[in-house]
Design a protein around this motif. Sequence first.
Motif, PDB file in Angstrom:
ATOM      1  N   LEU A  17    -134.378  13.267 -78.023  1.00 14.56           N
ATOM      2  CA  LEU A  17    -133.981  11.986 -77.461  1.00 14.56           C
ATOM      3  C   LEU A  17    -135.060  11.541 -76.487  1.00 14.56           C
ATOM      4  O   LEU A  17    -135.681  12.363 -75.823  1.00 14.56           O
ATOM      5  N   TYR A  18    -135.258  10.226 -76.395  1.00 12.52           N
ATOM      6  CA  TYR A  18    -136.074   9.746 -75.292  1.00 12.52           C
ATOM      7  C   TYR A  18    -135.610   8.361 -74.872  1.00 12.52           C
ATOM      8  O   TYR A  18    -134.929   7.653 -75.616  1.00 12.52           O
ATOM      9  N   VAL A  19    -135.999   7.984 -73.653  1.00  6.14           N
ATOM     10  CA  VAL A  19    -135.808   6.627 -73.160  1.00  6.14           C
ATOM     11  C   VAL A  19    -137.070   6.237 -72.412  1.00  6.14           C
ATOM     12  O   VAL A  19    -137.676   7.058 -71.711  1.00  6.14           O
ATOM     13  N   ILE A  20    -137.484   4.997 -72.594  1.00  6.48           N
ATOM     14  CA  ILE A  20    -138.634   4.445 -71.881  1.00  6.48           C
ATOM     15  C   ILE A  20    -138.165   3.192 -71.151  1.00  6.48           C
ATOM     16  O   ILE A  20    -137.667   2.261 -71.781  1.00  6.48           O
ATOM     17  N   VAL A  21    -138.317   3.183 -69.844  1.00  6.35           N
ATOM     18  CA  VAL A  21    -138.026   1.997 -69.046  1.00  6.35           C
ATOM     19  C   VAL A  21    -139.356   1.365 -68.645  1.00  6.35           C
ATOM     20  O   VAL A  21    -140.246   2.044 -68.125  1.00  6.35           O
ATOM     21  N   ASP A  22    -139.501   0.094 -68.925  1.00 11.90           N
ATOM     22  CA  ASP A  22    -140.752  -0.627 -68.710  1.00 11.90           C
ATOM     23  C   ASP A  22    -140.440  -1.884 -67.910  1.00 11.90           C
ATOM     24  O   ASP A  22    -139.627  -2.700 -68.339  1.00 11.90           O
ATOM     25  N   CYS A  23    -141.055  -2.023 -66.739  1.00 15.76           N
ATOM     26  CA  CYS A  23    -140.753  -3.151 -65.856  1.00 15.76           C
ATOM     27  C   CYS A  23    -142.016  -3.899 -65.457  1.00 15.76           C
ATOM     28  O   CYS A  23    -143.053  -3.299 -65.188  1.00 15.76           O
ATOM     29  N   THR A  24    -141.907  -5.202 -65.425  1.00 16.92           N
ATOM     30  CA  THR A  24    -142.949  -6.057 -64.873  1.00 16.92           C
ATOM     31  C   THR A  24    -142.292  -6.927 -63.810  1.00 16.92           C
ATOM     32  O   THR A  24    -141.565  -7.872 -64.117  1.00 16.92           O
TER      33      THR A  24
END
Length: 232
Positions: A205-212
């Motif tokens: 499993l993975y999760v990627i949180v990407d914020c600008t």
Amino acid sequence: MTRISQVSPLVRLAAVSVVALAVLPLSGCLYAQIPVNTPDGDGPDPSPTAIPSEQPSDEPSEEPSGDLPSTMTFADGADIPAAAYIQWGDGLIADDGWKIVKPDDGNGGWTYGTIDDTCTAQFWQGLIPDVPTVTGDDSVRSDAMLAMLLGEADAAAITPLATTGSFSYQVGGNTDVENRQVVGEAAERQWAMATRAFTATGVGLYVIVDCTGGDMQATMAEVIDKNAVVIQ
């Protein structure tokens, strides 16, 4: 909600204790490898393998079923039955602060975004046949997942940069599933990725949180708090 998924190529934090993340400033070729919310993109291409359908569930069990450990440290992973069913619990489907950016692609991946469009959370689940089989507990193989996501052939290049964090287990609001994670930033963009491999079942499993412009650490903490790893 129920998702019907088949295994896809592997294409692309620590719950409340996000402040413990190690910052990984990326530039050049390594930064170029960071996925940009494209779970069906151009990553490594393992051979597809059938996995159970109907995932993830948004109604996880209150307690671990069967003889599952009450926590899920990396060492506890060795005690998971080989036939155990592992998936993300979908805690954002009815959350007013989130919207679907990319629906389930049928290959184990989907993406949510914050209503203000500052952050995305990209999820993936499935079998990981092409992640190198390595000795050691689930921590080592979780690092190998990170290496694949970052385009690194050798997990040893990632291990010193990663930290141990946690996902929620069975229901949200706890820190009982250990994971491995890295974070990075460039200009106004900040991202964090966290992985957990379950060597006993061959699932990852993975999760990627990407914020600008958004608060990446607070967003990752919210994502982890609301989306538990469900094992049945």
